[in-house]
Design a protein around this motif. Sequence first.
Motif, mmCIF file in Angstrom:
data_model
loop_
_atom_site.group_PDB
_atom_site.id
_atom_site.type_symbol
_atom_site.label_atom_id
_atom_site.label_comp_id
_atom_site.label_asym_id
_atom_site.label_seq_id
_atom_site.Cartn_x
_atom_site.Cartn_y
_atom_site.Cartn_z
ATOM 1 N N ASP A 109 -4.150 7.871 -0.797
ATOM 2 C CA ASP A 109 -3.971 8.140 -2.221
ATOM 3 C C ASP A 109 -3.246 9.450 -2.498
ATOM 4 O OD1 ASP A 109 -5.015 5.804 -2.885
ATOM 5 O OD2 ASP A 109 -6.952 6.558 -3.619
ATOM 6 N N SER A 129 11.072 4.295 -2.831
ATOM 7 C CA SER A 129 9.844 5.038 -2.545
ATOM 8 C C SER A 129 8.672 4.476 -3.338
ATOM 9 C CB SER A 129 10.036 6.528 -2.830
ATOM 10 O OG SER A 129 10.632 6.714 -4.072
ATOM 11 N N ALA A 181 5.306 3.160 -1.753
ATOM 12 C CA ALA A 181 4.041 3.785 -2.139
ATOM 13 C C ALA A 181 3.092 2.763 -2.738
ATOM 14 C CB ALA A 181 4.302 4.906 -3.137
ATOM 15 N N ARG A 182 3.647 1.855 -3.540
ATOM 16 C CA ARG A 182 2.758 0.927 -4.229
ATOM 17 C C ARG A 182 2.247 -0.151 -3.281
ATOM 18 N NH1 ARG A 182 -0.531 -1.485 -5.405
ATOM 19 N NH2 ARG A 182 -1.163 -2.637 -7.273
ATOM 20 N N ARG A 234 0.350 9.005 -1.969
ATOM 21 C CA ARG A 234 0.831 8.100 -2.988
ATOM 22 C C ARG A 234 1.105 8.834 -4.295
ATOM 23 N NH1 ARG A 234 -2.511 2.600 -3.452
ATOM 24 N NH2 ARG A 234 -1.547 1.904 -1.521
ATOM 25 N N ARG A 235 0.164 9.679 -4.671
ATOM 26 C CA ARG A 235 0.321 10.438 -5.924
ATOM 27 C C ARG A 235 1.582 11.275 -5.890
ATOM 28 N NH1 ARG A 235 -5.528 10.811 -6.535
ATOM 29 N NH2 ARG A 235 -5.696 12.661 -5.258
ATOM 30 N N TYR A 288 4.610 9.049 -6.271
ATOM 31 C CA TYR A 288 4.755 8.640 -7.671
ATOM 32 C C TYR A 288 5.362 9.750 -8.498
ATOM 33 C CZ TYR A 288 1.799 4.507 -7.009
ATOM 34 O OH TYR A 288 1.284 3.319 -6.625
ATOM 35 N N ARG A 295 0.746 0.919 2.884
ATOM 36 C CA ARG A 295 -0.606 1.465 3.058
ATOM 37 C C ARG A 295 -0.494 2.970 3.178
ATOM 38 N NH1 ARG A 295 -4.483 -2.009 3.757
ATOM 39 N NH2 ARG A 295 -3.962 -4.147 4.274
ATOM 40 N N LEU A 296 -0.585 3.631 2.058
ATOM 41 C CA LEU A 296 -0.512 5.085 2.084
ATOM 42 C C LEU A 296 -1.832 5.642 1.581
ATOM 43 C CD1 LEU A 296 2.970 6.016 0.584
ATOM 44 C CD2 LEU A 296 2.356 5.556 2.930
ATOM 45 N N ASN A 350 -1.554 3.384 -10.026
ATOM 46 C CA ASN A 350 -0.942 2.292 -9.280
ATOM 47 C C ASN A 350 -0.256 1.316 -10.217
ATOM 48 O OD1 ASN A 350 -1.541 3.128 -6.756
ATOM 49 N ND2 ASN A 350 -3.513 2.081 -6.678
#
Lengths: 415, 248
Positions: free
Chosen positions: A321, A310, A314-315, A324-325, A328, A318-319, A248
């Motif tokens: 994990d 994006s 993502a950061r 989110r990965r 990223y 509210r996604l 993060n």
Amino acid sequence: MPFTLISLLHLLTITAESHGFSGYMYPNEYELQWGLLIVVYPYLTGLVAGAFILASLERVFKVSALRPIYRLSLLSALAFMIIAPLPLLAHLGHPERCLEMFLTPHTKSAMAMFGFVYAWYLSVVLLLEIWFDYRENIVRWSNEKRGIKKWFYKALSLGATSVSPESIKFDHKMGKIITIIGIPSAFLLHGYVGFIFGSIKANPWWSSVLIPIVFLFSAIVSGIALMLLIYMITTMFRWKQISMACLNKLGELLFYAIMIDFSLELLDFIHRLYESEESISILSEMISNRLFVSLIVAQIIMGTLVPMVSLGIARFGRLPDELRRIVYFIAALLVQVGIFSTRWNVVIGGQLFSKSLRGLTVYKMELFGLEGLFMTILFLIAPILILFVLTKILPPWPSDEKAVIRDTEKVVTAK
Amino acid sequence: MKLSRIPQQVIPLTIIFALAIVALVAARQMLVPESFGKYGHYRADAVEEVASHDISYAGIQVCNDCHDDIVEVKQESYHRGLSCEVCHGPANNHAEAPDEYTPGAPRGRGYCPLCHGYNPSRPVGFPQILPKMHNPGKACMTCHNPHAPTLPHAPEECSACHREIASTKMVSHHTTVDCRTCHTVPKDHWSDPRAVHAEKPTDRSTCGQCHATGADSPKIIPRIDIETHGGRYLCWDCHYPHHPEATL
């Protein structure tokens, strides 16, 4: 590495869609003197500077979320640093002559000072910092390992085998001092590359005082994205748990860095438009047809806007994990493509238009040969191999990795 | 400071860095040439080394000792700026022993176009030809005296000397417009262009004869209001007269 592949695919499309000459070129401008290798060089030094600056955030500014990748960043910086001058040497064609710049330094030529900038950064900053950081472990390994390995680590410790609390404290102190020297040095290393382009006053595409700064921030962007990728890939292959706090933080830093970088580039662009010097018409023609794919599509849309949006979502959204990965990862990949295109646009773009401001030429890429595509691929893959070897010699992962990650997570949530 | 209080790490590092610096200094001592930097950032001895090479070019003054007739002719001609050895090659050994060595001469068609072949980057009015089209099959010197290349007769086309402009105009909207519509060219400009100049248009009326709204010219020619169009600028501040474009 996937990002090299993508960058290269993207290069192929760029070359495939270019046409012929147009307008008027002076006879010595038909052919570009600085090719793909000169594109790779600022790209690699940018990664070095970026990775190092990231590492120093942990060290000097105590960004504790970055602890899991501190050592990894240092090793990556070293791996890329070792390869960084090779494209230049291959381009010059007489690699052995590079030593002349140490023997007869020419203090009035920025290019000729490269050897010293490089030597300073490699030996005083990177090697020393890594040595001080690892010394305690090296001593321990030299005691634990057997046979040839034992001697290898003994040699690495340079005979400084004391692990008393005072000497370890000294290691830490030195590490910190070197990092503090290292930050301006990293700025110097990459700002210097930009400086060389920025001070070519006959070339309106390059000649700008902003270039060193833009280079610097794009270096930071590419370095953070690189570490994100390397961190994710290495933890994946080692079947270890990844620190979400660290990811993060990286995502967040990447987001801010892209924002600053993009604003600077925009500032440069608007400034040029507003100044509207006589070169503006040929430059806009170049952007709208020769560099359309690499600048508008690859650099701005794919390499900047898409990752920025994006990453922001993502950061701060509210996604889960998992998702989110993935975001990223893809964003970091796109950033690499984007930064590679940035280097491409600077280096190749600066040679595509005639100094008569009346014509455009094309860049024809070689495939084989010293300055060709395959050589470039080699230079992009080599640092990864070196990094692999380095992680075998100096494993950057703590033995109690789980605990460290738990700690990081805790510290970060506590804040 | 007592020796024992120096941290242990510092000692090997100091040794390594000291060694590196000593190595650099020593390498400089051994490898940097003695005379480096005497005059500038280079080896001063190189100057003498170059000077000691065998001379291969003698220079036009030397040729003058024996070939004064040719030197004199050439000095009056269009080739006055050329050195003999540009065409004849290095001839120092000939000048020293004329009977043993004779220099060659570019007697074919290949050599002269190095300077006279068409190339858009050459200056305005520099005599240029397209070797494939200009009297092919015959050596240049059958018609041109290389030492005094006055033309056998004045060229028939402006393009003989203004190739770049002529070929630009040829593919432009103005392809049908003759050069002399816009330029007044004195007869002697053809034989002595540098002394007698051709005139360039000075005001808008030149273009107005065809493009003004009321002009007596073919209908297909686009019209503009000669008073207002383009403001107070000359037409050729915006339109290149030899390749006018109204739309990009």
